[in-house]
Motif scaffolding. Structure first.
Motif, mmCIF file in Angstrom:
data_model
loop_
_atom_site.group_PDB
_atom_site.id
_atom_site.type_symbol
_atom_site.label_atom_id
_atom_site.label_comp_id
_atom_site.label_asym_id
_atom_site.label_seq_id
_atom_site.Cartn_x
_atom_site.Cartn_y
_atom_site.Cartn_z
ATOM 1 N N THR A 29 77.738 56.606 20.066
ATOM 2 C CA THR A 29 79.252 56.725 20.349
ATOM 3 C C THR A 29 79.792 55.480 20.318
ATOM 4 N N LEU A 30 79.335 54.484 19.961
ATOM 5 C CA LEU A 30 80.037 52.926 19.926
ATOM 6 C C LEU A 30 80.699 53.008 18.760
ATOM 7 N N PRO A 31 80.563 53.655 17.697
ATOM 8 C CA PRO A 31 81.431 53.437 16.302
ATOM 9 C C PRO A 31 82.585 54.470 16.574
ATOM 10 N N SER A 32 82.382 55.418 17.117
ATOM 11 C CA SER A 32 83.582 56.304 17.408
ATOM 12 C C SER A 32 84.481 55.516 18.445
ATOM 13 N N VAL A 33 83.902 54.852 19.616
ATOM 14 C CA VAL A 33 84.919 54.061 20.294
ATOM 15 C C VAL A 33 85.759 53.113 19.827
ATOM 16 N N VAL A 34 84.754 52.251 18.769
ATOM 17 C CA VAL A 34 85.578 51.068 17.879
ATOM 18 C C VAL A 34 86.614 51.785 17.204
ATOM 19 N N MET A 35 86.153 52.734 16.552
ATOM 20 C CA MET A 35 87.290 53.587 15.579
ATOM 21 C C MET A 35 88.466 53.940 16.230
ATOM 22 N N ALA A 36 88.260 54.579 17.261
ATOM 23 C CA ALA A 36 89.418 54.980 18.381
ATOM 24 C C ALA A 36 90.308 53.792 18.742
ATOM 25 N N VAL A 37 89.685 53.022 19.094
ATOM 26 C CA VAL A 37 90.368 51.673 19.600
ATOM 27 C C VAL A 37 91.259 50.946 18.508
ATOM 28 N N PHE A 38 90.611 50.975 17.569
ATOM 29 C CA PHE A 38 90.914 50.236 16.329
ATOM 30 C C PHE A 38 92.248 50.880 15.690
ATOM 31 N N THR A 39 92.171 52.191 15.791
ATOM 32 C CA THR A 39 93.257 53.333 15.420
ATOM 33 C C THR A 39 94.531 52.783 16.235
ATOM 34 N N SER A 40 94.371 52.588 17.558
ATOM 35 C CA SER A 40 95.565 52.334 18.448
ATOM 36 C C SER A 40 96.217 50.979 18.191
ATOM 37 N N PHE A 100 92.699 54.327 26.881
ATOM 38 C CA PHE A 100 92.335 55.581 26.754
ATOM 39 C C PHE A 100 91.517 55.839 25.810
ATOM 40 N N ASN A 101 91.877 54.978 24.625
ATOM 41 C CA ASN A 101 90.865 55.312 23.301
ATOM 42 C C ASN A 101 89.429 54.839 23.687
ATOM 43 N N VAL A 102 88.931 53.969 24.463
ATOM 44 C CA VAL A 102 87.702 53.713 24.945
ATOM 45 C C VAL A 102 87.134 54.976 25.274
ATOM 46 N N PHE A 103 87.843 55.575 26.278
ATOM 47 C CA PHE A 103 87.242 56.988 26.798
ATOM 48 C C PHE A 103 87.194 58.163 25.862
ATOM 49 N N GLY A 107 87.286 57.849 22.499
ATOM 50 C CA GLY A 107 86.124 57.582 21.547
ATOM 51 C C GLY A 107 84.769 57.965 21.754
ATOM 52 N N PHE A 108 84.411 57.668 23.035
ATOM 53 C CA PHE A 108 83.153 58.052 23.635
ATOM 54 C C PHE A 108 82.901 59.503 23.584
ATOM 55 N N SER A 109 84.120 59.992 24.343
ATOM 56 C CA SER A 109 83.995 61.530 24.285
ATOM 57 C C SER A 109 83.968 62.071 22.765
ATOM 58 N N LEU A 110 84.882 61.540 21.898
ATOM 59 C CA LEU A 110 84.705 62.073 20.714
ATOM 60 C C LEU A 110 83.426 61.985 19.865
ATOM 61 N N GLY A 111 82.444 60.865 20.105
ATOM 62 C CA GLY A 111 81.248 60.640 19.755
ATOM 63 C C GLY A 111 80.302 61.509 20.276
ATOM 64 N N ALA A 112 80.466 61.786 21.453
ATOM 65 C CA ALA A 112 79.529 62.768 22.390
ATOM 66 C C ALA A 112 79.719 64.181 22.124
ATOM 67 N N ALA A 113 80.931 64.760 21.676
ATOM 68 C CA ALA A 113 81.218 66.195 21.531
ATOM 69 C C ALA A 113 80.392 66.789 20.626
ATOM 70 N N PRO A 114 80.140 66.028 19.274
ATOM 71 C CA PRO A 114 79.325 66.891 18.409
ATOM 72 C C PRO A 114 77.516 67.176 18.863
ATOM 73 N N VAL A 123 81.566 53.783 35.210
ATOM 74 C CA VAL A 123 81.130 52.505 35.085
ATOM 75 C C VAL A 123 82.465 51.810 34.114
ATOM 76 N N LEU A 124 82.720 52.564 32.932
ATOM 77 C CA LEU A 124 83.717 51.959 32.079
ATOM 78 C C LEU A 124 85.128 51.887 32.809
ATOM 79 N N GLY A 125 85.304 52.896 33.760
ATOM 80 C CA GLY A 125 86.394 52.919 34.439
ATOM 81 C C GLY A 125 86.981 51.543 35.281
ATOM 82 N N VAL A 126 85.682 50.980 36.081
ATOM 83 C CA VAL A 126 85.589 49.855 37.014
ATOM 84 C C VAL A 126 85.904 48.739 35.901
ATOM 85 N N ILE A 127 85.112 48.714 34.947
ATOM 86 C CA ILE A 127 85.300 47.510 33.958
ATOM 87 C C ILE A 127 86.809 47.246 33.327
ATOM 88 N N LEU A 128 87.346 48.581 32.790
ATOM 89 C CA LEU A 128 88.603 48.661 32.166
ATOM 90 C C LEU A 128 89.610 48.160 33.392
#
Length: 446
Positions: free
Chosen positions: A21-32, A288-291, A293-300, A327-332
């Motif tokens: 899912t990391l590429p999807s997270v970075v992709m979503a963040v980079f889009t923002s 938001f795009n971190v969350f 992006g992860f969800s986007l990557g996990a969905a398929p 975990v991500l929620g606390v970090i962000l």
């Protein structure tokens, strides 16, 4: 030779899930970052009025662009399920038909947006200065001309993951972002085109992200997808729309809620309130795009294992997804609190805006503790091809709860109530999401 590619059919540990899912997270963040880059150049080089105008019209662009996200996410769920059932040729036919439909929608809805741009912007900016409204109309016109590219970009973010080419999708997004930033500098600082230059740079970046994947999938490749003779039918097309309804509703709701925030802030703090909110939304969009992006990557992965009836893996993905969202929620949240002052300094052009933005970030940041659960929950049910539940989570979270809190809380606490509203809405959304998972557990056996 070591096999590095992770397929949808594998069992996912936390490490493997993060890698996939990391590429999807970075992709979503980079889009923002597209919008943020525009915001930096506009606020520093064009001025506060132009920056306020950009933020005033942005919800209109989000609403129309969300159609591409709907067809991308909903179509990916249908394609992944079909791949899990073992029918790759049918999946490719669905993919081809959906890409064509998205491009057509981009042209049609871009034209509709241009037709209604002036009256809608004047309505949204009825308490703003005339210069702010005119700046918004100018930025919106150029941006809407690029609507087909925006829709394709949104949809290919999902399709690339389903094709097991998330890393390629990320690289294309990076290239688009570099084009956007370089042209921002050229058009705004070099040619002095102001808001027109900012919008033109963004559209150019979107064109890269929309056209390059078309070229890739038109050629022979080693991904799971490639263009074939379109085949989908009305029933499956409507299913894709229903599957992706949560993404559409989420983006429309975001735009509507942004309008309400702008209305309240114009009433309570004038143009400076809109500017402060725009700055806070830049940070919020990244997180938001971190969350997302992860969800986007996990969905398929979820869709594939649902199609393959691998219920143990569905349970595994649900558990690990919740753990990572917490975990991500606390970090962000901690990161947002620590970055409040430097982030406000980047955009604020006056002491009043800086103080308002810093205070807003301190209060608003609690929203990230729970945001990921409802985002992941909605994407999980989209992947299960249950657009009704997915849409209900998004609609309740993004529209009903957010609208209710942003209308009510400022009446009680003034400007502070505006910043608290999002967190209050996320608390309610968390409860609803957990309730849906509890109610549907026997049906999907996760």
């Amino acid at each position: 030779m070591k096999r590095n590619r992770i397929s949808l059919s594998e069992h996912f540990t936390i490490k493997k899930l993060l890698r996939f899912t990391l590429p999807s997270v970075v992709m979503a963040v980079f889009t923002s970052i597209y919008t943020i880059v525009d915001g930096v150049f506009v606020s520093k080089a064009v001025g506060d009025t132009a920056f306020a105008g950009l933020n005033l019209v942005f919800p209109i662009i989000v609403i129309l662009g969300a159609i591409g996200m709907m067809l991308g996410a909903g179509g990916s769920a249908l394609i992944a399920k079909t791949l899990g059932e073992g029918d790759s040729e049918r999946a490719k036919g669905y993919f081809t038909a959906l890409v064509i439909a998205i491009a057509v929608c981009g042209v049609v809805f871009g034209g509709i947006g241009i037709a209604v741009l002036k009256p809608v912007t004047e309505l949204l900016g009825k308490d703003a200065t005339r210069a702010t409204v005119e700046a918004g109309i100018l930025y919106g016109f150029v941006s809407l001309c690029g609507m087909p590219f925006l829709m394709l970009q949104y949809s290919f973010q999902s399709f690339m993951v389903t094709a097991e080419k998330a890393t390629l999708g990320f690289l294309i997004t990076v290239a688009a972002g570099v084009v956007n930033a370089a042209l921002d500098a050229l058009f705004i600082l070099g040619f002095h085109w102001g808001l027109v230059g900012a919008a033109a740079a963004t559209v150019s970046g979107q064109a890269v992200a929309g056209i390059v994947p078309i070229v890739y999938f038109s050629c022979k490749n080693n991904s799971l997808l490639r263009f074939r003779k379109p085949r989908i039918g009305i029933k499956n097309f409507l299913r894709a729309c229903t599957n992706g309804a949560s993404e559409l509703l989420s983006n429309i709701s975001f735009a509507v809620v942004s309008m309400l925030y702008n209305f309240q802030l114009l009433r309570l703090a004038g143009d400076n309130g809109v500017i402060a909110f725009g700055i806070i939304m830049y940070m919020s969009t990244i997180f938001f795009n971190v969350f997302f992006g992860f969800s986007l990557g996990a969905a398929p992965i979820v869709g594939y294992h649902y199609g393959a009836q691998n219920y143990d893996e569905l349970k595994n993905l649900r558990r690990k997804g919740f753990l990572l969202m917490g975990v991500l929620g606390v970090i962000l949240t901690a990161f947002a609190e620590g970055m409040a002052i430097p982030f406000a300094h980047i955009f604020a052009t006056s002491e009043e805006v800086f103080v308002m933005t810093r205070t807003g970030i301190y209060i608003y940041s609690a929203v990230y503790l729970l945001m990921g659960f409802s985002v992941f929950g909605s994407a999980f049910f989209t992947a299960l091809n249950n657009g009704l539940v997915s849409g209900a989570i998004s609609l309740l979270r993004s529209l009903l709860f957010q609208c209710g809190t942003v209308l009510l809380l400022p009446m009680l606490w003034g400007l502070t109530g505006v910043w608290v509203a999002a967190t209050a809405a996320e608390v309610l959304a968390f409860g609803v999401t957990m309730l849906f998972f509890l109610v549907m557990r026997k049906k999907y056996r996760y």
